[in-house]
Design an enzyme around this catalytic site. Structure first.
Site, PDB file in Angstrom:
ATOM      1  N   GLU A  41       0.842  -1.195   0.000  1.00 32.94           N
ATOM      2  CA  GLU A  41       0.000   0.000   0.000  1.00 32.94           C
ATOM      3  C   GLU A  41       0.882   1.253   0.000  1.00 32.94           C
ATOM      4  O   GLU A  41       1.832   1.363   0.769  1.00 32.94           O
ATOM      5  CB  GLU A  41      -0.884  -0.010   1.246  1.00 32.94           C
ATOM      6  CG  GLU A  41      -1.729   1.237   1.436  1.00 32.94           C
ATOM      7  CD  GLU A  41      -2.478   1.232   2.768  1.00 32.94           C
ATOM      8  OE1 GLU A  41      -2.187   0.365   3.625  1.00 32.94           O
ATOM      9  OE2 GLU A  41      -3.359   2.093   2.950  1.00 32.94           O
ATOM     10  N   LYS A 111      -9.036   3.027  -2.316  1.00 34.42           N
ATOM     11  CA  LYS A 111      -9.371   2.540  -0.980  1.00 34.42           C
ATOM     12  C   LYS A 111     -10.727   3.092  -0.562  1.00 34.42           C
ATOM     13  O   LYS A 111     -11.014   4.276  -0.738  1.00 34.42           O
ATOM     14  CB  LYS A 111      -8.278   2.963   0.003  1.00 34.42           C
ATOM     15  CG  LYS A 111      -8.383   2.359   1.398  1.00 34.42           C
ATOM     16  CD  LYS A 111      -7.140   2.728   2.196  1.00 34.42           C
ATOM     17  CE  LYS A 111      -7.146   2.119   3.585  1.00 34.42           C
ATOM     18  NZ  LYS A 111      -5.887   2.426   4.317  1.00 34.42           N
ATOM     19  N   CYS A 147      -5.962  -2.645   2.864  1.00 33.03           N
ATOM     20  CA  CYS A 147      -5.816  -2.551   4.318  1.00 33.03           C
ATOM     21  C   CYS A 147      -7.155  -2.463   5.050  1.00 33.03           C
ATOM     22  O   CYS A 147      -7.847  -3.455   5.206  1.00 33.03           O
ATOM     23  CB  CYS A 147      -4.907  -1.382   4.664  1.00 33.03           C
ATOM     24  SG  CYS A 147      -4.310  -1.434   6.375  1.00 33.03           S
TER      25      CYS A 147
END
Length: 204
Positions: A41, A111, A147
Site C-alpha cells: 500500500e 481505498k 488494508c
C-alpha cells in the site's frame, strides 16, 4: 498463476528511493518466474504521506514514478500503491492501487475505508472510493481491497463504516466469477489471498 510479493520497506517521501526498491524487487521476482508482483500500500510515496500530499510537486512526481515503473516492466504485471488525484468532489486525493502491465492501459482502484483514529488521519486528505470493481489481468478478474477495507464489524469492537468492500466483491464473485481477491496493506508480508478455483497460486 505465480504471485511474487515485493517485501520492501518504503520510506515516506523518498520517491526515488522507493522507485529503486520497487524496481529491484520486481526484477528479482520476475527472474523467479512471477506472473504478477505485488508491492505494498502506498509503496511509491511511503506510508503515511500525510501533509506531503499538499506540496505542489509531490503527487505529480509520484504519478511520474508510476509511469516510469510501467515503462520498465517486462512480462510480469505489477500491483502497486500510489496517491491518485480525485477528479470529483470531496478531498483532493485517493489512496490508490495501480495494476500495471506492459503495453496495456493502467488500471486502478481506490481505498474505500479510510481510518481516522489513533495515529491514522487518512480521511483528512483522501476521498473514499466511489465504486468497487475488480481489475482485469490476462483473462482473470482480480478483486483488490486495501488494508482497512477488510476491517468490517467482524473484526472491530464496533461498526465504523457503512460500506463493506469485501461483501461487495464477494457479491460480484457470485455474479461475474472473480478469480482472485487480494487484500494488502503497508506491511508487505501480510497478504490475504482467496482463490475461487481449486488451483492454488504459487508464492515466493
Amino acid at each position: 498463476m505465480k504471485i511474487g510479493f515485493a517485501q520492501i520497506n518504503p520510506t515516506v517521501g523518498d520517491l526515488r528511493g522507493n522507485f529503486e526498491k520497487i524496481a529491484g524487487a520486481y526484477d528479482q521476482l520476475a527472474d523467479a518466474g512471477a506472473d504478477i508482483v505485488i508491492a505494498p500500500e502506498l509503496a511509491v510515496t511511503g506510508y503515511p504521506p500525510q501533509d506531503l500530499v499538499f506540496k505542489s510537486r509531490f503527487v505529480p512526481e509520484n504519478l511520474a514514478v508510476l509511469d516510469e515503473l510501467q515503462k520498465r516492466l517486462s512480462k510480469p504485471a505489477l500491483l502497486v500503491g500510489f496517491v491518485d488525484h480525485n477528479e470529483g468532489r470531496g478531498k483532493p486525493f485517493h489512496n490508490a492501487a495501480a495494476l500495471l502491465q506492459a503495453g496495456e492501459p493502467l488500471q486502478k482502484t481506490h481505498k474505500s475505508l479510510l481510518p481516522t483514529y489513533d495515529v491514522f488521519d487518512e480521511d483528512r486528505y483522501f476521498e473514499p472510493a466511489r465504486q468497487i470493481a475488480p481489475l482485469n489481468f490476462r483473462g482473470h478478474r482480480i478483486g483488490v481491497t486495501i488494508c482497512e477495507d477488510i476491517w468490517t464489524e467482524r473484526y472491530l469492537p464496533r461498526p465504523l463504516y457503512d460500506v463493506d468492500p469485501v461483501r461487495a466483491l464477494v457479491t460480484q464473485d457470485a455474479e461475474t466469477g472473480n478469480d482472485l481477491r487480494i487484500s494488502w496493506d503497508v506491511s508487505a508480508p501480510h497478504f490475504l489471498l482467496q482463490r475461487r478455483r481449486r488451483q492454488r497460486p504459487a508464492g515466493f
